[in-house]
Motif scaffolding. Structure first.
Motif, PDB file in Angstrom:
ATOM      1  N   GLU A 214       0.826  -1.212   0.000  1.00  0.00           N
ATOM      2  CA  GLU A 214       0.000   0.000   0.000  1.00  0.00           C
ATOM      3  C   GLU A 214       0.855   1.255   0.000  1.00  0.00           C
ATOM      4  O   GLU A 214       0.501   2.259  -0.631  1.00  0.00           O
ATOM      5  CB  GLU A 214      -0.908   0.010   1.240  1.00  0.00           C
ATOM      6  CG  GLU A 214      -2.055  -0.978   1.188  1.00  0.00           C
ATOM      7  CD  GLU A 214      -2.935  -0.866   2.411  1.00  0.00           C
ATOM      8  OE1 GLU A 214      -3.951  -0.149   2.355  1.00  0.00           O
ATOM      9  OE2 GLU A 214      -2.599  -1.479   3.434  1.00  0.00           O
ATOM     10  N   VAL A 215       1.948   1.227   0.744  1.00  0.00           N
ATOM     11  CA  VAL A 215       2.863   2.360   0.830  1.00  0.00           C
ATOM     12  C   VAL A 215       4.262   1.857   0.487  1.00  0.00           C
ATOM     13  O   VAL A 215       4.726   0.876   1.067  1.00  0.00           O
ATOM     14  CB  VAL A 215       2.865   2.994   2.232  1.00  0.00           C
ATOM     15  CG1 VAL A 215       3.829   4.179   2.290  1.00  0.00           C
ATOM     16  CG2 VAL A 215       1.457   3.432   2.621  1.00  0.00           C
TER      17      VAL A 215
ATOM     18  N   ASP B 147       9.238   6.637   6.151  1.00  0.00           N
ATOM     19  CA  ASP B 147       8.902   7.321   7.400  1.00  0.00           C
ATOM     20  C   ASP B 147       7.392   7.379   7.599  1.00  0.00           C
ATOM     21  O   ASP B 147       6.881   7.096   8.696  1.00  0.00           O
ATOM     22  CB  ASP B 147       9.487   8.735   7.399  1.00  0.00           C
ATOM     23  CG  ASP B 147      10.995   8.741   7.521  1.00  0.00           C
ATOM     24  OD1 ASP B 147      11.558   7.700   7.915  1.00  0.00           O
ATOM     25  OD2 ASP B 147      11.620   9.777   7.219  1.00  0.00           O
ATOM     26  N   HIS B 148       6.672   7.728   6.542  1.00  0.00           N
ATOM     27  CA  HIS B 148       5.210   7.764   6.625  1.00  0.00           C
ATOM     28  C   HIS B 148       4.653   6.363   6.891  1.00  0.00           C
ATOM     29  O   HIS B 148       3.728   6.197   7.703  1.00  0.00           O
ATOM     30  CB  HIS B 148       4.629   8.318   5.330  1.00  0.00           C
ATOM     31  CG  HIS B 148       3.155   8.076   5.169  1.00  0.00           C
ATOM     32  ND1 HIS B 148       2.206   8.645   5.993  1.00  0.00           N
ATOM     33  CD2 HIS B 148       2.482   7.282   4.290  1.00  0.00           C
ATOM     34  CE1 HIS B 148       1.002   8.228   5.625  1.00  0.00           C
ATOM     35  NE2 HIS B 148       1.141   7.407   4.601  1.00  0.00           N
TER      36      HIS B 148
ATOM     37  N   ALA C 128       0.461  -5.598  10.504  1.00  0.00           N
ATOM     38  CA  ALA C 128       1.277  -4.941   9.487  1.00  0.00           C
ATOM     39  C   ALA C 128       2.075  -5.986   8.726  1.00  0.00           C
ATOM     40  O   ALA C 128       2.493  -7.004   9.294  1.00  0.00           O
ATOM     41  CB  ALA C 128       2.230  -3.933  10.130  1.00  0.00           C
ATOM     42  N   GLN C 129       2.269  -5.734   7.442  1.00  0.00           N
ATOM     43  CA  GLN C 129       3.116  -6.603   6.621  1.00  0.00           C
ATOM     44  C   GLN C 129       4.138  -5.734   5.896  1.00  0.00           C
ATOM     45  O   GLN C 129       3.770  -4.807   5.175  1.00  0.00           O
ATOM     46  CB  GLN C 129       2.291  -7.383   5.600  1.00  0.00           C
ATOM     47  CG  GLN C 129       3.134  -8.352   4.770  1.00  0.00           C
ATOM     48  CD  GLN C 129       2.381  -8.897   3.564  1.00  0.00           C
ATOM     49  OE1 GLN C 129       1.967  -8.143   2.686  1.00  0.00           O
ATOM     50  NE2 GLN C 129       2.186 -10.216   3.533  1.00  0.00           N
ATOM     51  N   PHE C 130       5.426  -6.041   6.113  1.00  0.00           N
ATOM     52  CA  PHE C 130       6.507  -5.374   5.401  1.00  0.00           C
ATOM     53  C   PHE C 130       7.076  -6.359   4.379  1.00  0.00           C
ATOM     54  O   PHE C 130       7.318  -7.524   4.693  1.00  0.00           O
ATOM     55  CB  PHE C 130       7.613  -4.931   6.366  1.00  0.00           C
ATOM     56  CG  PHE C 130       7.166  -3.920   7.381  1.00  0.00           C
ATOM     57  CD1 PHE C 130       7.031  -2.587   7.041  1.00  0.00           C
ATOM     58  CD2 PHE C 130       6.872  -4.308   8.679  1.00  0.00           C
ATOM     59  CE1 PHE C 130       6.616  -1.649   7.972  1.00  0.00           C
ATOM     60  CE2 PHE C 130       6.459  -3.380   9.625  1.00  0.00           C
ATOM     61  CZ  PHE C 130       6.320  -2.050   9.274  1.00  0.00           C
ATOM     62  N   MET C 131       7.284  -5.876   3.164  1.00  0.00           N
ATOM     63  CA  MET C 131       7.751  -6.748   2.086  1.00  0.00           C
ATOM     64  C   MET C 131       9.158  -6.339   1.648  1.00  0.00           C
ATOM     65  O   MET C 131       9.465  -5.161   1.513  1.00  0.00           O
ATOM     66  CB  MET C 131       6.787  -6.685   0.899  1.00  0.00           C
ATOM     67  CG  MET C 131       7.130  -7.639  -0.234  1.00  0.00           C
ATOM     68  SD  MET C 131       5.909  -7.591  -1.584  1.00  0.00           S
ATOM     69  CE  MET C 131       4.449  -8.226  -0.748  1.00  0.00           C
ATOM     70  N   TYR C 132       9.994  -7.371   1.416  1.00  0.00           N
ATOM     71  CA  TYR C 132      11.362  -7.174   0.941  1.00  0.00           C
ATOM     72  C   TYR C 132      11.566  -7.979  -0.340  1.00  0.00           C
ATOM     73  O   TYR C 132      10.888  -8.981  -0.571  1.00  0.00           O
ATOM     74  CB  TYR C 132      12.373  -7.661   1.987  1.00  0.00           C
ATOM     75  CG  TYR C 132      12.345  -6.919   3.298  1.00  0.00           C
ATOM     76  CD1 TYR C 132      13.277  -5.925   3.575  1.00  0.00           C
ATOM     77  CD2 TYR C 132      11.408  -7.226   4.277  1.00  0.00           C
ATOM     78  CE1 TYR C 132      13.273  -5.253   4.797  1.00  0.00           C
ATOM     79  CE2 TYR C 132      11.380  -6.560   5.492  1.00  0.00           C
ATOM     80  CZ  TYR C 132      12.313  -5.574   5.746  1.00  0.00           C
ATOM     81  OH  TYR C 132      12.303  -4.909   6.950  1.00  0.00           O
TER      82      TYR C 132
ATOM     83  N   GLY D 229       8.059  -2.070   0.665  1.00  0.00           N
ATOM     84  CA  GLY D 229       7.050  -1.237   1.298  1.00  0.00           C
ATOM     85  C   GLY D 229       6.236  -2.059   2.276  1.00  0.00           C
ATOM     86  O   GLY D 229       6.689  -3.097   2.761  1.00  0.00           O
ATOM     87  N   GLY D 230       5.026  -1.611   2.571  1.00  0.00           N
ATOM     88  CA  GLY D 230       4.207  -2.333   3.539  1.00  0.00           C
ATOM     89  C   GLY D 230       2.740  -2.074   3.343  1.00  0.00           C
ATOM     90  O   GLY D 230       2.318  -1.255   2.522  1.00  0.00           O
TER      91      GLY D 230
END
Length: 268
Positions: free
Chosen positions: A143-144, A150-151, A190-194, A178-179
């Motif tokens: 999504e971001v 930072d946001h 929350a999900q952070f993707m690499y 992003g996440g």
């Protein structure tokens, strides 16, 4: 675009195709249109694969009787005439994702005697489901994006009610994509993707979970708080620290994923 060229199909029609909701004539016409649009055709194939992954992950639950509370809620929606309209407003894949996470919440209520172990196991399972659903996405994997890191961190920290930190995995060859925000049984997740240079992706899934675990060694029992699950080609190492769950998921084996999970754990 030429005047005689058909417009590109919108996502609502593509979802309807994947969900089998189009009349035969319209379905065949849309498939013919997709044959001339490789990008849209690839999107449909990815969504269809995600749908099958979700069904496979929860095949056992789908065969179980519907819980009385859920059946009563469905009857209530039917009586008010809102059931069909509400579900039609959700895309097919989005609805499947919500169902998958709701299954975890219901499972928690079905077996109170083993609620905490089940919660933790379901947390790891949901991390795998989220990875399987979102990691193949080409247009909207997050999504971001990382360009607004930072946001992203501030937004997700606010929604989860806890300051979050994004681990740095550049030394391991993975850059942040992003996440996104996801639903969970104990609140938002929350999900952070690499992604690495080979476009292979891993995801870090974060959220509150009441597992009974006290940290990295489960109250002195000698059992590590790292737990491992592997389903449908995707694996996850997950653990709990001070009431918060973390799960690192990817399409790789245990030996390859463990050093990455240990790196994340040390940074967090």
């Amino acid at each position: 675009m030429n005047a005689g060229t058909d417009p590109r199909p919108d996502e609502a029609r593509l979802h309807a195709l994947v969900d089998g909701q189009l009349p035969p004539a319209e379905r065949e016409a849309l498939r013919a249109q997709l044959a001339a649009d490789p990008e849209a055709e690839a999107t449909v194939k990815a969504w269809a694969a995600q749908r099958e992954h979700l069904r496979a992950l929860h095949a056992g639950v789908l065969r179980e009787p519907v819980p009385p509370a859920l059946a009563a809620a469905a009857r209530h929606l039917r009586q008010e005439g809102r059931r069909l309209d509400r579900w039609q407003r959700w895309g097919g894949i989005a609805a499947s994702v919500v169902i998958a996470f709701t299954v975890g919440w219901l499972a928690h209520g079905w077996d109170q005697a083993g609620a905490k172990p089940r919660q933790l196991a379901e947390f790891g399972r949901q991390a795998v489901v989220a990875h399987v659903v979102y990691s193949p996405e080409v247009r909207h994997p997050v999504e971001v994006t990382a360009a607004q890191q930072d946001h992203l961190v501030q937004w997700l920290s606010k929604r989860l009610g806890r300051p979050l930190k994004v681990p740095d995995l550049t030394a391991q060859g993975y850059e942040l994509v992003g996440g996104r925000l996801l639903p969970g049984e104990d609140g938002a997740r929350a999900q952070f993707m690499y992604q690495n240079a080979r476009t292979e992706r891993i995801t870090l899934y974060v959220g509150a979970v009441d597992s009974g675990a006290k940290g990295p060694s489960d109250g002195g029992t000698g059992e590590t708080a790292f737990r491992f699950t592997h389903e449908d080609g995707a694996s996850s190492f997950y653990w709990v620290d001070q009431g918060f769950g973390y799960a690192l998921a990817g399409r790789m084996g245990r030996a390859e994923l463990l050093p990455l999970a240990e790196t994340v754990y040390r940074q967090l």
